[in-house]
Design a protein around this motif. Structure first.
Motif, PDB file in Angstrom:
ATOM      1  N   HIS A 123       0.880  -1.168   0.000  1.00 23.34           N
ATOM      2  CA  HIS A 123       0.000   0.000   0.000  1.00 23.34           C
ATOM      3  C   HIS A 123       0.917   1.216   0.000  1.00 23.34           C
ATOM      4  O   HIS A 123       1.638   1.434   0.970  1.00 23.34           O
ATOM      5  CB  HIS A 123      -0.868   0.018   1.252  1.00 23.34           C
ATOM      6  N   SER A 124       0.898   1.979  -1.075  1.00 23.80           N
ATOM      7  CA  SER A 124       1.818   3.110  -1.168  1.00 23.80           C
ATOM      8  C   SER A 124       1.495   4.185  -0.139  1.00 23.80           C
ATOM      9  O   SER A 124       0.336   4.413   0.182  1.00 23.80           O
ATOM     10  CB  SER A 124       1.742   3.737  -2.556  1.00 23.80           C
ATOM     11  N   LYS A 167       2.043   7.375  -0.646  1.00 20.79           N
ATOM     12  CA  LYS A 167       1.270   8.286  -1.487  1.00 20.79           C
ATOM     13  C   LYS A 167       1.410   7.795  -2.925  1.00 20.79           C
ATOM     14  O   LYS A 167       2.421   7.166  -3.271  1.00 20.79           O
ATOM     15  CB  LYS A 167       1.776   9.721  -1.333  1.00 20.79           C
ATOM     16  N   PRO A 168       0.395   8.067  -3.743  1.00 21.44           N
ATOM     17  CA  PRO A 168       0.444   7.569  -5.120  1.00 21.44           C
ATOM     18  C   PRO A 168       1.687   8.086  -5.835  1.00 21.44           C
ATOM     19  O   PRO A 168       2.071   9.249  -5.667  1.00 21.44           O
ATOM     20  CB  PRO A 168      -0.822   8.162  -5.753  1.00 21.44           C
ATOM     21  N   ARG A 169       2.333   7.195  -6.598  1.00 19.90           N
ATOM     22  CA  ARG A 169       3.544   7.600  -7.313  1.00 19.90           C
ATOM     23  C   ARG A 169       3.276   7.634  -8.811  1.00 19.90           C
ATOM     24  O   ARG A 169       2.639   6.723  -9.352  1.00 19.90           O
ATOM     25  CB  ARG A 169       4.682   6.614  -7.036  1.00 19.90           C
TER      26      ARG A 169
END
Lengths: 267, 118
Positions: free
Chosen positions: A140-141, A143-145
């Protein structure tokens, strides 16, 4: 020997030095639910060479002696995790267990312990799969990359934190080895707890707090009494007992520190 | 579904008791049971007055209480979980009460006895 192997086998045997083949008795657990009220054992005589695996022994039975025998297998090289069986009472990948090691004794093959049997050597894995899904076994990142952000680098130390646990192939040998899972299958079990640790220990992951709920439960790490047989039977060098014990420490910290830290900041 | 277990409390006591049982106990057995009686510690090292002086001090009392009570918690936790390994699955709650109750009783008794010395 050639006659005993039957016509289908003759061609293959011609260039595998038939004279050197010995025969071993393989005793197989049989259960065909459509006409068996209960399981029984059947013994088959199987020719083998030095490099014949237990899995190949089963394949020989299916191809030449009894086509109704059912068992799971796929890769034949200890990667897929499909061919786990009890071999003379011990959980083994049948592809990396060799008949030569049991000769002149017999080999007794049964389905993996602690799971319901569907047919012959095939067990119902639903319980394990349900638990595996339950720990969200993926990153689960934080924050989105974006692709432009490039790869998410880790230091060798960060990699070492989880690398061995990522070697798990879901073969279920550790579940067949675990006496606690055998006594009470509510226990999350060694494999899933090792995989849970694999993600919790990964510096790129952000779902630790969520997974800690599984860890903290009676059926989580606290169902383990550190017998350690899981780590002994793992064919991939994973140490589930270590993962469980590390998480007993995590769970204990989580238990006491929750009174000291503000809500939402705990990891 | 995921009810938090209270096991960390007992596991911590078990762990602390494990350190005591594995590291301190063998040393204490050697000092008080072997080296002392054999006279290896010199004259009067374990004399009545000297031991009484140690046990009478706050540090000595605290030391004895911790060593004895943590060993109780360690042993009771281990036996409780071994009973599960041996297949005793009924009335776990009562069994826990029996074992941890025994450890708690041992702790209280130790505090009373040790506090009363000197």
């Amino acid at each position: 020997m050639l006659a005993a192997l039957g016509p289908n086998h003759r061609h293959r045997q011609d260039h595998t030095m038939t004279e050197r083949l010995k025969e071993i008795n393989i005793e197989v657990f049989r259960y065909l639910p459509e006409h068996d009220d209960e399981p029984h054992f059947e013994t088959y005589k199987v020719p083998f060479a030095d490099n014949t695996s237990v899995l190949e022994g089963l394949q020989y039975i299916k191809d030449h002696l009894d086509g109704s025998l059912a068992f799971r297998w796929s890769c034949r090289m200890a990667i897929c995790g499909s061919c786990g069986k009890m071999v003379n009472g011990a959980p083994q990948l049948s592809c990396r267990t060799f008949l030569r090691d049991y000769y002149p004794g017999k080999v007794r093959i049964e389905p993996l312990d602690h799971f319901p049997v569907e047919r012959d050597l095939i067990v119902d894995q639903s319980d394990f799969l349900r638990k595996l899904e339950g720990i969200k076994p993926y990153l689960h990142s934080v924050k989105p990359r974006a692709i432009a952000d490039g790869p998410h680098h880790q230091t060798p130390a960060e990699l070492a934190e989880y690398e061995q646990f990522s070697q798990c192939i879901n073969c279920l040998l550790c579940y067949a080895a675990c006496p606690q899972y055998g006594l009470d299958n509510e226990f999350t079990g060694p494999g899933v707890l090792a995989l849970l640790h694999r993600y919790n220990a990964d510096s790129r992951d952000a779902a630790k707090a969520e997974r800690m709920q599984v860890v903290n439960a009676e059926q989580g790490v606290w169902g383990c009494t550190l017998v350690g047989y899981c780590s002994e039977v793992c064919p991939k060098g994973v140490d589930p007992a270590l993962a469980v014990n590390r998480n007993k420490i995590c769970s204990t910290k989580d238990y006491f520190l929750r009174f000291l830290t503000p809500r939402g900041t705990r990891v | 579904m995921h009810k938090r277990s209270n096991e960390p409390v007992f596991w911590s006591l078990f762990g602390a008791g494990g350190v005591v049982a594995a590291l301190l106990m063998p040393a204490l057995v050697f000092v008080t049971g072997i080296a002392g009686p054999l006279g290896l510690l010199g004259d009067g090292a374990l004399s009545y007055e000297r031991v009484l002086g140690f046990v009478g001090s706050v540090f000595g009392k605290l030391f004895l209480i911790l060593v004895i009570s943590l060993t109780f918690w360690h042993a009771c936790h281990r036996i409780y979980h071994s009973s599960h390994d041996l297949g005793i699955r009924v009335r776990r709650g009562r069994l826990a009460l029996l074992f941890y109750g025994f450890a708690a009783f041992g702790t209280v008794l130790t505090v009373i006895v040790v506090a009363g010395i000197g």
